[in-house]
Design a protein around this motif. Structure first.
Motif, short mmCIF file in Angstrom:
data_model
loop_
_atom_site.label_atom_id
_atom_site.label_comp_id
_atom_site.label_asym_id
_atom_site.label_seq_id
_atom_site.Cartn_x
_atom_site.Cartn_y
_atom_site.Cartn_z
N VAL A 235 -46.88 33.52 -114.63
CA VAL A 235 -46.55 34.58 -113.65
C VAL A 235 -47.85 35.17 -113.08
N GLU A 236 -47.71 35.91 -112.02
CA GLU A 236 -48.87 36.54 -111.40
C GLU A 236 -49.44 37.63 -112.31
N THR A 237 -50.73 37.88 -112.17
CA THR A 237 -51.38 38.91 -113.00
C THR A 237 -51.10 40.29 -112.42
N ASP A 238 -49.87 40.74 -112.68
CA ASP A 238 -49.42 42.01 -112.11
C ASP A 238 -48.43 42.64 -113.09
N PRO A 239 -48.56 43.94 -113.35
CA PRO A 239 -47.67 44.58 -114.33
C PRO A 239 -46.19 44.35 -114.03
N SER A 240 -45.84 44.26 -112.77
CA SER A 240 -44.42 44.13 -112.43
C SER A 240 -43.85 42.76 -112.82
N ALA A 241 -44.75 41.83 -113.09
CA ALA A 241 -44.29 40.47 -113.41
C ALA A 241 -44.03 40.28 -114.90
N LEU A 242 -44.33 41.31 -115.70
CA LEU A 242 -44.24 41.15 -117.16
C LEU A 242 -42.86 41.54 -117.71
N PRO A 243 -42.41 40.84 -118.75
CA PRO A 243 -41.16 41.25 -119.41
C PRO A 243 -41.36 42.63 -120.04
N GLU A 244 -40.29 43.35 -120.20
CA GLU A 244 -40.40 44.74 -120.70
C GLU A 244 -40.79 44.82 -122.17
N ASP A 245 -40.42 43.82 -122.95
CA ASP A 245 -40.63 43.93 -124.39
C ASP A 245 -42.01 43.49 -124.85
N VAL A 246 -42.90 43.25 -123.91
CA VAL A 246 -44.28 42.90 -124.28
C VAL A 246 -45.10 44.19 -124.33
N SER A 247 -45.87 44.36 -125.39
CA SER A 247 -46.63 45.61 -125.45
C SER A 247 -48.13 45.39 -125.57
N LEU A 248 -48.51 44.24 -126.07
CA LEU A 248 -49.93 43.97 -126.28
C LEU A 248 -50.38 42.81 -125.38
N LEU A 249 -51.49 43.04 -124.68
CA LEU A 249 -52.00 42.01 -123.78
C LEU A 249 -53.41 41.62 -124.18
N PHE A 250 -53.71 40.33 -124.03
CA PHE A 250 -55.07 39.84 -124.24
C PHE A 250 -55.62 39.43 -122.89
N SER A 251 -56.78 39.96 -122.53
CA SER A 251 -57.32 39.69 -121.20
C SER A 251 -58.52 38.77 -121.25
N ALA A 252 -58.36 37.62 -120.57
CA ALA A 252 -59.47 36.66 -120.41
C ALA A 252 -59.82 36.58 -118.94
N LEU A 253 -59.62 37.69 -118.24
CA LEU A 253 -59.89 37.71 -116.80
C LEU A 253 -61.39 37.70 -116.52
N PRO A 254 -61.82 37.15 -115.38
CA PRO A 254 -63.20 37.35 -114.94
C PRO A 254 -63.42 38.85 -114.77
N SER A 255 -64.67 39.30 -114.93
CA SER A 255 -64.91 40.74 -114.97
C SER A 255 -64.54 41.44 -113.67
N ASP A 256 -64.73 40.77 -112.55
CA ASP A 256 -64.39 41.44 -111.29
C ASP A 256 -62.88 41.64 -111.16
N VAL A 257 -62.12 40.64 -111.59
CA VAL A 257 -60.66 40.78 -111.57
C VAL A 257 -60.22 41.79 -112.62
N GLY A 258 -60.86 41.72 -113.79
CA GLY A 258 -60.53 42.67 -114.85
C GLY A 258 -60.71 44.11 -114.37
N ALA A 259 -61.83 44.37 -113.70
CA ALA A 259 -62.12 45.71 -113.21
C ALA A 259 -61.01 46.19 -112.27
N GLN A 260 -60.47 45.24 -111.53
CA GLN A 260 -59.47 45.58 -110.54
C GLN A 260 -58.09 45.82 -111.14
N VAL A 261 -57.68 44.96 -112.11
CA VAL A 261 -56.28 45.01 -112.55
C VAL A 261 -56.04 45.57 -113.95
N GLU A 262 -57.05 45.55 -114.83
CA GLU A 262 -56.77 46.02 -116.19
C GLU A 262 -56.28 47.47 -116.21
N PRO A 263 -56.88 48.36 -115.41
CA PRO A 263 -56.38 49.76 -115.43
C PRO A 263 -54.90 49.86 -115.08
N ALA A 264 -54.44 49.01 -114.17
CA ALA A 264 -53.03 49.08 -113.79
C ALA A 264 -52.11 48.74 -114.96
#
Lengths: 345, 345, 345, 345
Positions: free
Chosen positions: B66-95
């Motif tokens: 799925v796309e790297t967007d909070p709206s794309a995630l199932p509701e019962d997931v609570s823990l995420l592991f991020s292997a994003l490039p730092s520029d993408v991480g900076a953009q989307v991790e806060p969301a």
């Protein structure tokens, strides 16, 4: 006028580089090649398993190899270049000196002996004065001069321009090419997809030879420089070229600009094999690199890059030299040229 | 009881290692894999160009990315592991954090932010207390925790046991594997028969992240350790495993034996992915070596060797860790396990 | 029920792989380790310079190595695995067989002897019947069974499924890993940034062993297959895994699909170390690759890829096997398992 | 008399080799360097990330790069060397030819076009006659001449001396250096401790270009040779130098001695960049090797070794050429020299 010279241990890795450098040399003529007993009597092309890119120079391939013994040498040879293993060097080099030959040696034996000059011509040509002491003490007609270890030669030239600033402490990490261990020194299974953080006796050579090289003649001995050097040595999967990370602390505070200027303006020497410039400071932060920079100055220049001030209060930089040319065969040839220029041959 | 987790940036080099570590994990179930827009909608086996030796784990290959967007995630997931490039991480991790997810991230963005815990569980698990500050300041229901850079993770664990002796100055030279730059990060023309003494921004990470990691909680902030670290970084032709030469100076004089003992007895942590022992001190002076020692503790242990006192008055040694396991994916997984154990998930 | 076994030449490269495979083996218990005279009397951990990634298995490290002599073996050992160099094998293997031991040997001596079975269990297990002849002719209580050369084992399994189509001619080019030459076999100077199109005696092994392996029992001898094989062999800078380019011409015209099907459905064998599937045909045209595919089937599977028809009227493909597992130690272990299953032990 | 020439695509890997070869060229003067729009207007030293060992030649570094467009070229330039990627070449090369320029191109587009000469000067200089057809059909004042793919150039010169014996079938396996894919073509993660048995489109180039090269002028077209070639191509971890294993079947039975003689006496050509001898047959069975032999004839010679008769009734041998010199930039330069000599420029 050409001087007839010999190569002791001419079939090994450093011996082959000596052949490559001396065959077209403007001052020297290769008159004799020695090797172990089993090779003696054979033409060089058979005695040596030639490993260099360029073919065996004409005029060398057919020369008959002789035993490494003074009695096997033609009378008109006066200067010898020694690429012997250190244990063999320790055994036979004195005999050649006693027989009157001047020996410019790359072998590690006797490098730290108090009456043996350890010389990088651009740095401490005056250490040759020690030969008076050597001849007096040992009763030799000949002489024995050494060049330092390849990893020492790579970084000590970069320290010499900094001695005016009160050189105090140096940390150096080496990334050394496999050719430094000789042709059979490092197996492929050891080094492919790997690195080895240890080379027997190497760290000590960096730590002690540097102090002698930077020392000064004090009557009949060398007063070693009191810089303290701590080395970590690593073997990596490169063929030629030792890369070293250096941190320097000086009594007087210095900036990267001062260091770059001191290195760039540090004088070379006017000898056939000497590079000009001696030290090249590269602006690109990701240089020097072994494959791209080892051939600068025909393999005789010292390259420096990544000059920066450090969080720990000193200066850091990277340096590189071709380990089998500037660090071994070329170093011996340069010392031979110096011996001729200074009248020892 | 299994916790449903997600992997952000699951198709890249670190993302693949996360898949490899999380698929068989005793506590976690991989419920969702995200990637860039172009990969979304495709099964993982098509979206990812799988590069690891073992095949894609069963149950993962067919999952739809799925796309790297909070709206794309199932509701019962609570823990995420991020292997994003730092520029993408900076953009989307806060969301994701704002949307209530706890994110254990390997991306370099915000590692030095004052309210973001930078954690190696065996060293500074208590830095997680910073999450109270983070949630208060940022108004997040979720949380953001970072692991350090791979080259930092390799040597800082070896400093932690020495803090009792008044850790003052550290010099460190790194010999880093190509996998640290990602699959396409280093071309073959750059590195075959070569080494590169520069990696953009890397030296600074070693110098600053180490002070935060060794720092202590002081009210609502981390008081950084005042050790000064100076780093030289090199890329060499190895696939996995960062080897580092370290020199340490302490206020109190210490011997190699004291250091070996301090490292060997330094406690690990009781988490599923944590190695036991945490730090292995090897007696053979030519170890650790990348290819031979990177798999210790399933790639999560820190190996040390070559312990010696130095001419410059301190201690020197070499250390090694697997850069994409202990230094990246495994570090994130371990932080995730810690977050669960401490009740943040 | 566990069978007590011995390893002849346990300290070398193949010997270490045998230790690694036999220590956890479900049927075998390593009862004795032999090496040269100078190693005898020492614990294995001292006698062997251990080079594998995983540590020496528990229970092996402390075992005292004995001399490679029948008189040094415990009485209750009946099956021996030989990783001896071929010259030593030629000298001592017969003595063990005469003393009643069944020897599964990787050494190249006697592979082509008319009364010595050369076996790949999935292909020609029935060649073991030759042991009756061997015992009758040589008067042995024991037996000698050989596995082929590593480069032979890589491609002959891919020919076996094609014999039904009238196998006529094969051209094969090998790209062989350095481990095939033993730990010290290839120096780093030889192979870094290089390839060597020659391995002494290797091409002949591919050309002759293949015909014996594909041959059939004909009374008291093997009638060799009349396929003609022409090999070109190359050493390249990889650690493990031999990759081979194969062209096959058959009497009956065959398509890539037929070949893929014949290989995929070619039966394996039900033995503990045997892989399942035996042959894996990969769809991706750029596979198999040594680093990515050598571990398939725990190093015992044969990988095939790039199946295509050729302009010259036959079929071409690439195949790969792990040379020190499927191609050496694993091959011997598999033969040992077969000998047990068929009642020879 | 010096001819002013231009280099199309001067900043890439092959473009840099062209700069290196053309700067000191006795006949040519580099008058203009083109690159993509983003590089235009910058001095060459900034537009190109220079990767060769020797520094950028004097007189080139400061030249201002122009866009790859006929309107950007000085009027007095008549000969162009094209190192453009094939897609760009297909788009712009015709425009240059239409504008009157003679283009010697390394780009793969139009190599198989019936009115485009595909030339190795020592083999088929007479194919230039096709230019009459080309000019007539396309209405060009200029001309387009191509050199073959690097892997084709390596082995086809060894076939040419054998055409007299009724060349029928050829099997060839290539071991290709990473530089053949351009500077960024092969990542380090792909190739370290690995080999890849596939290069997109490469096998077909060997199979088809060889037939055109060995073909003969037949009125206004080339009658392709009817030899059938089947190729397997591999990428291996070497920097420069393609090594190839070749099997040849001829109508007339030939011996290794006949082949060696035919190759050794096959005439070269008298052009500045042409090597002498053209083909070198080496006696040592483990030669040629990429690192040791790629520089023969300044990178322009073809080396052959391992000549032997085969079990399958033909001849086998290994051959090698420097892929970015003889196989690319040097091939284009040689074609340019031929075009001058034959009066097309």
């Amino acid at each position: 006028m050409s001087i007839r010279v010999g190569i002791l241990g001419a079939t090994g890795a450093v011996g082959q580089r000596l052949v490559e450098l001396l065959a077209p040399h403007p001052q020297f003529e290769v008159a004799v090649l020695t090797a172990s007993e089993s090779s003696a009597g054979h033409p060089y092309r058979e005695a040596a398993t030639w490993r260099l890119d360029a073919p065996i120079p004409d005029g060398i391939a057919a020369q008959t190899v002789v035993e490494t013994d003074p009695s096997a040498l033609p009378e008109d040879v006066s200067l010898l270049f020694s690429a012997l293993p250190s244990d063999v060097g320790a055994q036979v080099e004195p005999a050649f000196c006693e027989a009157g030959y001047v020996v410019s040696s790359n072998a590690s034996n006797e490098r730290m002996a108090t009456d043996v000059p350890l010389v990088i011509p651009e740095l401490n040509a005056d250490h040759l004065e020690l030969l008076e002491v050597q001849r007096a003490e040992r009763g030799w007609d000949g002489a024995l001069v050494k060049n330092p270890n390849c990893s020492t030669i790579t970084f000590v030239p970069t320290l010499a321009p900094l001695t005016d600033y009160g050189l105090e402490r140096v940390h150096v990490a080496t990334l050394q090419a496999v050719s430094g261990a000789g042709y059979d020194g490092v197996t492929s299974m050891e080094i492919l997809d790997n690195a080895v953080p240890h080379i027997g006796g190497e760290a000590e050579k960096l730590e002690t030879e540097s102090r002698k090289l930077l020392g000064s003649i004090d009557g009949d001995r060398i007063s070693h420089h009191d810089v303290t050097v701590s080395a970590s040595v690593n073997r990596i999967p490169t063929l030629d070229g030792h890369l070293e990370n250096v941190w320097v602390e000086t009594a007087e505070s210095i900036s990267p600009d001062i260091v770059a200027d001191a290195m760039t303006t540090y004088p070379g020497i006017d000898l056939p094999t000497a590079p000009d410039p001696f030290i090249e400071v590269l602006a690109d932060p990701d240089r020097p690199q072994p494959r791209l920079d080892r051939r600068r100055g025909d393999g005789m220049a010292i390259s420096v890059g990544g000059l920066d001030s450090t969080t720990t209060g000193g200066i850091q930089y990277n340096c590189l030299a071709h380990n089998t040319i500037r660090g071994a065969a070329g170093a011996s040839v340069l010392n031979g040229e110096l011996l001729v220029e200074r009248g020892y041959v």
